[in-house]
Design an enzyme around this catalytic site. Structure first.
Site, short mmCIF file in Angstrom:
data_model
loop_
_atom_site.label_atom_id
_atom_site.label_comp_id
_atom_site.label_asym_id
_atom_site.label_seq_id
_atom_site.Cartn_x
_atom_site.Cartn_y
_atom_site.Cartn_z
N THR A 18 -15.37 -48.36 13.50
CA THR A 18 -15.88 -48.14 12.14
C THR A 18 -16.27 -49.47 11.51
OG1 THR A 18 -14.25 -46.37 11.98
CG2 THR A 18 -15.38 -46.96 9.96
N HIS A 114 -6.93 -54.12 6.67
CA HIS A 114 -5.61 -53.77 6.12
C HIS A 114 -4.56 -53.63 7.22
CE1 HIS A 114 -8.23 -50.51 7.18
NE2 HIS A 114 -7.16 -49.84 7.55
N LYS A 126 -16.33 -58.98 13.29
CA LYS A 126 -17.54 -58.17 13.13
C LYS A 126 -18.72 -59.04 12.72
CE LYS A 126 -16.99 -56.67 8.35
NZ LYS A 126 -17.19 -55.56 7.45
N ARG A 283 -10.81 -53.81 -0.15
CA ARG A 283 -10.26 -52.57 -0.72
C ARG A 283 -9.59 -52.84 -2.06
NH1 ARG A 283 -7.69 -48.69 3.85
NH2 ARG A 283 -9.49 -48.75 5.22
C1 G1P Z 1 -11.16 -46.53 7.59
C2 G1P Z 1 -11.57 -45.73 6.37
C3 G1P Z 1 -13.03 -45.93 6.11
C4 G1P Z 1 -13.33 -47.42 5.96
C5 G1P Z 1 -12.82 -48.18 7.18
C6 G1P Z 1 -12.95 -49.68 7.01
O1 G1P Z 1 -11.87 -46.09 8.71
O2 G1P Z 1 -11.27 -44.37 6.53
O3 G1P Z 1 -13.40 -45.23 4.94
O4 G1P Z 1 -14.70 -47.63 5.84
O5 G1P Z 1 -11.43 -47.88 7.37
O6 G1P Z 1 -12.23 -50.16 5.91
P1 G1P Z 1 -11.28 -45.06 9.77
O7 G1P Z 1 -9.98 -45.65 10.26
O8 G1P Z 1 -11.02 -43.79 9.02
O9 G1P Z 1 -12.33 -44.92 10.82
ZN ZN Z 2 -10.52 -54.40 4.33
#
Ligand code: G1P
Ligand code: ZN
Length: 544
Positions: A18, A114, A126, A283
């Protein structure tokens, strides 16, 4: 100084998720692992020769070593210049700001957001393109493709660069500038918000705030913006010293992991306003006195009040939210008569919409809010935006939310995460949901009838690119929704996310507890997925 060609072998697990490539630190420390991925990035970029890159990270364990490697590889690849954050530190939104401000070719951001850090924690990398935003899928796909066939990488043999010294350096033919990590970003905040009004809020001596930097990257930014520029008293920022392991904590600003702040805001001497940000500063969590603001609601409130901030006084071009984010923002967009786009999860899907001037504000339920001022979500930006709203409206956070719900109705919303689930079991749950979804339409669960059920796909309205398999949606006739998707950022087993939402127009019912209001739908979600039977878990790991 000479360029060394290092023979290597491809790793088969370098597919960006992601938000870039995230793995355990130990994985990145394997010989050639980081180097291979960096070479794959450089191979995927068309002609970076002589161009400028921005480089920095959230300061987690392995940040400094990675920066030195990347600098030497950038020099070998023929880049002209690299702007590096002081001590190798840049928050993700600050990196985006710098790429845009200095018209860089792109940037490399080192972060696992996080996720916990330290020698046994996570690391990540990235690439962001020249608009300042995360590389789109066609670029990440190309990086992955190169990573599968790499036979060599190139690195300059040179001494390390002193990252703790501001100024200009040379690495072979490439220039390096170590820049202040905070200044450009703080100036941008000053240009967007009414700092005079916010300063008055703090000098009034009745308004108290706590910001929890969670020992992550926002500490220096928060000290500078809140305590220096906005005049909040010293001590407003807590856990403000970035640590390589985030003090052993989990730098995710939610009710579970930011518990120190949460206890303060729900305690006897609670301040009026509380906020926190994550490992890399993109965040945010917003709290009022004994009051939690759901991130989807925060996005809707910011949209409805955007005109109160100088940078947004002329209105919003449009708004966008990720698919699982609650539809509270849709109602504000409707009232403002502007477009509201629904995109797959992940910030990279907002970039084209912002570049084309279609949207100004974007947000995700996962504590991510931002605007077209950069091309990343931006934690401190959201906090300052809230301060601007509070300074102008002179109301409590809770009153602002209650008024908002009275006007627009309330979208009760929760997300249940099941972390570290066996990957095969998680895949199996999703496969079964996928198989069953066609049979769900028209079925009744309790008082609710299923209106539609599908696997979300998205066609980018700007470049026509298509993304499929973005989460199973079940929509009910009364507007309630359940969404299932697998996380694309975890590094241990699989994380299954269940998103549940229901709309309530009647303000007499707005004060209910969220979990109570959604209890029936949560039961339906558990039943349809069979999550308890299949995983043996009776409760989610994290509820937000
Ligand atoms: C998670 C969050 C998504 C956010 C991403 C990066 O991704 O759900 O909204 O953009 O972290 O901070 P996921 O682990 O769900 O793929
Ligand atoms: Zn972050």
């Amino acid at each position: 100084m000479s360029i060394r060609t290092v023979p290597t072998q491809p790793f088969d697990d370098q597919k960006p998720g992601t938000s870039g490539l995230r793995k355990k630190v130990g994985t990145f420390q394997q010989p050639h692992y980081l180097e291979n991925f960096v070479q794959a990035i450089f191979n995927a970029l068309e002609n970076g020769k002589g161009k400028t890159l921005v480089l920095g990270g959230d300061g987690r364990f392995y940040n400094r070593e990675a920066i030195q490697i990347i600098l030497k590889m950038a020099a070998a690849a023929g880049f002209g210049k690299v702007l590096v954050g002081h001590n190798g530190i840049l928050s993700t939104p600050a990196a985006s700001c710098l790429i845009r401000k200095y018209a860089a070719f792109g940037g490399i951001i080192l972060s696992a957001s996080h996720n916990p850090g330290g020698p046994h924690g996570d690391f990540g990398i990235k690439y962001n393109t020249d608009n300042g935003g995360p590389a789109p899928e066609k670029v990440t796909d190309a990086i992955y493709a190169y990573s599968r066939h790499l036979q060599h990488y190139y690195i300059l043999e040179a001494d390390d660069v002193p990252l703790d010294t501001l100024g200009h350096f040379q690495l072979g033919k490439m220039a390096i500038e170590i820049i202040d990590s905070v200044n450009d970003y703080a100036e941008m905040m000053e240009s967007l918000f009414d700092f005079t009004a916010i300063r008055q809020l703090f000098t009034g001596n009745t308004f108290r705030m706590r910001f929890d930097a969670m020992h992550a990257v926002t500490g220096p930014y928060a000290h500078d913006i809140f305590e220096k520029r906005l005049g909040a008293p010293a001590g407003t920022v807590m856990n403000g010293t970035p640590l390589e392991d985030f003090g052993g904590g989990h730098p995710d600003p939610n009710l579970t992991y930011a518990h120190e702040l949460v206890e303060m805001l729900f305690g006897a001497q609670a301040p009026d306003f509380g906020a926190a940000s994550d490992g890399d500063g993109d965040r945010n969590m917003i709290l009022g006195k004994r009051f939690f603001v759901n991130p989807s609601d925060s996005l809707a409130v910011i949209a409805a009040n955007a005109h109160l901030a100088p940078g947004y006084q002329y209105g919003l071009a449009g708004v966008a939210r990720s698919m699982p984010t609650s539809m509270a923002i849709d109602r504000v967009a409707h009232a403002l008569n502007i477009d509201c786009y629904e995109t797959p999860t992940g910030w990279k899907f907002f970039g084209n919409l912002m570049d084309a001037g279609r949207v100004t504000l974007c947000g995700e339920e996962s504590f991510g809010t931002g605007s077209s001022h950069v091309r990343e979500k931006d934690g401190l930006w959201a906090v300052v935006f809230w301060l601007n709203i509070l300074a102008v409206r002179q109301q409590s956070v809770e009153d602002i939310l209650r008024e908002h719900w009275t006007r627009y109705g309330r979208n009760f919303y929760t997300r249940h995460d099941y972390e570290s689930v066996d990957s095969n079991i998680a895949k199996n749950i999703m496969a079964q949901l996928h198989d069953n979804m066609v049979t769900l339409a028209g079925k009744t669960f309790g008082a609710r009838r299923v209106a539609y059920s599908d696997d979300f796909s998205y066609t980018d309205p700007i470049d026509g690119s298509k993304s499929t398999g973005q989460g199973i949606r079940i929509g009910f006739e009364d507007g309630a929704r359940i969404v299932f998707r697998l996380s694309g950022t975890g590094t241990e087993g699989a994380t299954l996310r269940i998103y549940v939402e229901a709309y309530e127009a009647d303000s007499a019912r707005h004060a209910q507890d969220t979990q109570d209001a959604l209890a029936e739908l949560i039961g339906i979600a558990n039943q349809i997925s069979g999550i308890r039977e299949k995983t043996g878990r009776m409760e989610p790991t994290v509820i937000t």
